[in-house]
Motif scaffolding. Structure first.
Motif, short mmCIF file in Angstrom:
data_model
loop_
_atom_site.label_atom_id
_atom_site.label_comp_id
_atom_site.label_asym_id
_atom_site.label_seq_id
_atom_site.Cartn_x
_atom_site.Cartn_y
_atom_site.Cartn_z
N UNK A 129 -50.60 -6.07 38.38
CA UNK A 129 -49.90 -5.18 37.45
C UNK A 129 -50.58 -5.03 36.10
N UNK A 130 -51.05 -6.12 35.53
CA UNK A 130 -51.62 -6.05 34.18
C UNK A 130 -52.82 -5.10 34.12
N UNK A 131 -53.78 -5.19 35.05
CA UNK A 131 -54.90 -4.23 34.98
C UNK A 131 -54.44 -2.78 35.18
N UNK A 132 -53.44 -2.57 36.02
CA UNK A 132 -52.93 -1.21 36.23
C UNK A 132 -52.30 -0.68 34.94
N UNK A 133 -51.53 -1.51 34.28
CA UNK A 133 -50.90 -1.09 33.03
C UNK A 133 -51.94 -0.87 31.94
N UNK A 136 -52.62 2.47 29.90
CA UNK A 136 -52.66 2.44 28.43
C UNK A 136 -53.93 3.11 27.92
N UNK A 137 -55.05 2.79 28.52
CA UNK A 137 -56.32 3.41 28.10
C UNK A 137 -56.29 4.92 28.30
N UNK A 195 -57.37 -9.39 27.87
CA UNK A 195 -56.86 -9.29 29.23
C UNK A 195 -57.90 -9.78 30.22
N UNK A 196 -59.13 -9.37 30.04
CA UNK A 196 -60.20 -9.81 30.94
C UNK A 196 -60.32 -11.35 30.94
N UNK A 197 -60.28 -11.94 29.77
CA UNK A 197 -60.36 -13.41 29.66
C UNK A 197 -59.16 -14.07 30.33
#
Length: 114
Positions: free
Chosen positions: A32-36, A40-41, A101-103
């Motif tokens: 979910x986090x990468x999709x959000x 956002x981007x 987020x990547x970290x």
């Protein structure tokens, strides 16, 4: 592991120590986090502040849930900038939130052994 990227102790304390549920929630976060973040981007790219608010708020919420404090903090800063119509400030924060987020995703994958 207890740090600003993932406060394991606080997360599992919140869940009453349920490791199985915790692993399931972390797995959902990894999707979910990468999709959000992508949404956002895209919202920032199209200068759509209402969607920036929506997706930064969502990312803040799911990050706070798993106690990913740095991501939650930067997502909150993005949300507040968008709520005050500061599109340029939003765009200034985007590299920070992407990096955090990547970290965090790396830490979680290592934690889960995936």
């Amino acid at each position: 592991m207890s740090n600003e990227l993932f406060n394991e102790q606080a997360f599992f304390d919140h869940l009453g120590g349920d490791r199985e549920l915790g692993a399931e929630i972390l797995g959902v976060y990894l999707t979910d986090a990468p999709a959000r973040m992508g949404s956002l981007l895209e919202a920032a790219k199209t200068n759509n502040l209402s969607l920036v608010i929506k997706y930064s708020h969502a990312l803040k919420g799911i990050s706070a849930t798993i106690r990913a404090e740095k991501v939650a903090d930067v997502a909150e800063a993005v949300e507040l900038a968008a709520r005050h119509d500061h599109l340029e400030k939003v765009k200034e924060f985007l590299p920070d939130i992407a990096r955090e987020l990547e970290s965090t995703l790396k830490v979680l994958k290592d934690y889960l052994g995936i």
